[in-house]
Design an enzyme around this catalytic site. Structure first.
Site, PDB file in Angstrom:
ATOM      1  CB  CYS A 136      36.186  48.567  43.658  1.00 21.90           C
ATOM      2  SG  CYS A 136      35.793  47.216  44.782  1.00 21.90           S
ATOM      3  CB  CYS A 139      35.222  45.101  42.472  1.00 22.47           C
ATOM      4  SG  CYS A 139      34.467  46.059  43.775  1.00 22.47           S
ATOM      5  CG  ASP A 140      37.240  45.901  39.121  1.00 23.53           C
ATOM      6  OD1 ASP A 140      36.353  45.053  38.929  1.00 23.53           O
ATOM      7  OD2 ASP A 140      37.019  47.126  39.153  1.00 23.53           O
TER       8      ASP A 140
END
Ligand code: NAP
Length: 321
Positions: A136, A139-140
């Protein structure tokens, strides 16, 4: 505390299919309950710009899902933050058991549990998940400011992730097992124009290499798919974007599935192999997997559930006469 809630229509899942089913079932006065699952809003909450949702030239995926939730709620859908851990479809009413301890009983069920990101399955990939290996980018990605990273895959997800990651990374290598991308042409154009992205064709991930203390990725070993030659690429992050698999855990032993686990529905319908159970969105769609097609299937499922319940009530009424 354990309690039981009955609803005429239980919708499981909170992506475009689930929320659209919520809108339609509410407007049909079925007073549906929608259980959101572990990731309210689904896969679109882990994307950034969405450019193919009709009516919005550009909208952020998470914002779109907040709007869909609000829309379903405004129409009267009860939205519950719970996770269904098991589903009993053998007897009527159907029963769904939530993590919260609540048992939901329902006359009809709409399954809209979507899909999840696939992993390659290498032990080293597993070992570094959360320590440099991710599925992701939204997300990261932030953790890789000024670092070199690699993205694996050649579809829309891989290309979108690679483009997004150039906001943080100094260099992104897109590693693909062929020399042709599956992604839409508009995304390919952006990728090839981006000076921070370098495609590496005909290569597959062999191993993620890194350190144990502190735990982190230092690079990847990749293999040429034709010559077998191994190359090492230094990087701090590995983003795996090789497609999705249907989230069928609740029903894989109960409903007919095909093509790697997608729930089978009747032609031009969301009806599954059990009457009263409908499936919509990425759980059943191995072909299009778009937000708009999922929403369309959510609509179909709610209309079909409404028809099913009306027929059941007609039959019960006739039997009582
Ligand atoms: P996808 O289209 O199935 O692409 C998966 C990619 O990963 C393919 O390029 C495939 O290679 C590669 N791959 C698969 N298994 C692999 C393995 N074991 N090792 C190395 N590479 C592997 O998946 P996706 O990109 O996640 O997209 C899924 C669906 O969502 C698609 O329908 C897509 O259009 C849709 N989507 C749409 C948008 C959008 O509209 N903006 C955004 C994201 C996703 P091959 O090409 O060689 O098979």
């Amino acid at each position: 505390m354990s309690d039981t809630r009955h609803t005429r229509v239980l919708i499981i899942g909170s992506g475009p299919a689930g929320y659209t089913a919520g809108v339609y079932a509410s407007r049909a006065m079925l007073e549906p309950i929608l259980v959101q699952g572990l990731e309210p809003g689904g896969q679109l909450t882990t994307t950034t710009e969405v450019e193919n949702w009709p009516g919005d030239t550009e909208v952020q995926g998470p914002d779109l899902m907040v709007r869909m939730e609000a829309h379903a709620k405004a129409m009267g859908c009860e939205i519950i933050g719970d996770y269904i851990q098991s589903l009993d479809l053998d007897s009527r009413p159907f029963q769904a058991h939530g993590d919260s301890g609540t048992t939901y009983t329902a006359d009809a069920v709409i399954l809209a549990t979507g899909a999840y990101a696939k992993w390659i399955g290498l032990p080293s990939e597993d070992a570094f998940k959360g320590f440099g290996v991710s599925a992701c980018a939204t997300c990261d990605g932030f953790f890789y400011r000024g670092q070199e990273i690699v993205v694996i895959g050649g579809g829309n997800t891989a290309v979108e992730e690679a483009l997004f990651l150039t906001n943080f990374a100094s260099k992104v290598t897109l590693i693909h097992r062929r020399d042709e991308l599956r992604a839409e042409k508009i995304l390919q154009d952006r990728l090839f124009k981006n000076p921070k992205i370098e495609p590496l064709w005909f290569h597959e991930l062999e191993e993620v290499v890194g350190t144990d203390n502190p735990k982190g990725v230092e690079g990847v070993r990749v293999k040429h798919t034709k010559t077998g030659e191994i190359t090492e690429i230094p990087c701090k992050g590995v983003f795996v974007a090789i497609g999705h698999a249907p989230a069928n855990d609740l029903v894989k032993d109960k409903l007919e599935t095909h093509m790697g686990g997608y729930v089978v529905t009747k032609p031009d319908s969301t009806e599954t192999s059990i009457p009263g159970v409908f499936a919509a969105g990425d759980l059943t769609d191995h072909k299009y997997r778009q937000a708009v097609t999922s929403a369309g299937m959510g609509c179909m499922a709610a209309l079909e559930a409404e028809r099913f319940l009306a027929e059941q009530e007609d039959t019960a009424g006739l039997a009582a006469q």
